[in-house]
Design an enzyme around this catalytic site. Sequence first.
Site, PDB file in Angstrom:
ATOM      1  N   MET A  11      20.931 -20.223  98.514  1.00  0.00           N
ATOM      2  CA  MET A  11      21.504 -19.171  97.673  1.00  0.00           C
ATOM      3  C   MET A  11      20.458 -18.644  96.690  1.00  0.00           C
ATOM      4  SD  MET A  11      24.854 -18.755  98.355  1.00  0.00           S
ATOM      5  CE  MET A  11      25.627 -18.158  96.854  1.00  0.00           C
ATOM      6  N   GLU A  85      24.574 -11.761 105.384  1.00  0.00           N
ATOM      7  CA  GLU A  85      25.579 -12.821 105.532  1.00  0.00           C
ATOM      8  C   GLU A  85      25.694 -13.299 106.985  1.00  0.00           C
ATOM      9  OE1 GLU A  85      26.574 -14.088 102.880  1.00  0.00           O
ATOM     10  OE2 GLU A  85      26.286 -12.514 101.401  1.00  0.00           O
TER      11      GLU A  85
END
Length: 202
Positions: A11, A85
Amino acid sequence: MAQLYFRYSSMNAGKSIEILKIANNYEEQGKRVLLFTHKIDTRYGEGVIQSRVGLHRPGIPIDDDMNVAAVVRAHLPLHCVLVDEGQFLTREHVRQFCDIVDTDNIPVIVYGLRADFQNRLFPGSEALLIFADKIEEVKTVCWFCNRKALMNLRVANGRPVREGEQILIGGNESYIPVCRRHFYSETLPWDPAKTKREPAVQ
């Protein structure tokens, strides 16, 4: 020859801004790109690719039943396909993007996480690791020290979360990029609930 690229990271490594930068570079040369993101990520609205620095643009929201190859071919001619994503893709999506690369000779660049908060591969990431022509790491550093971040730590109320559903959409309030040592630590040197980060701890 076109290739399928999988660019993975933990992340907060700047994946979305990389996609926006690549799209801008192509378009400045008068070349057409098509952007996808997954429908499940609605942090900024459905079908929005947004970086943490505030830059954003729309992308086509993918759901599990979508034939992404058919969508791409409906937008030809194209010079590049960009996907955000990628961890949420199905194996069939990945195979369809392979077909775009192999049959239509269009490069497809997919950005996504490699593993979840329990350090298990996402299904989409597993398929990309199998089928991608090139696998590249987008590097960032641990939130608590200067080691490379390898893993995504899920947190709640300043404490690590070890159990739960694989998918929980969130940002810095829910996930922190960490090195292996801090991933397995039960006591964090900084409370993520605070708005200001404390200095890195070695």
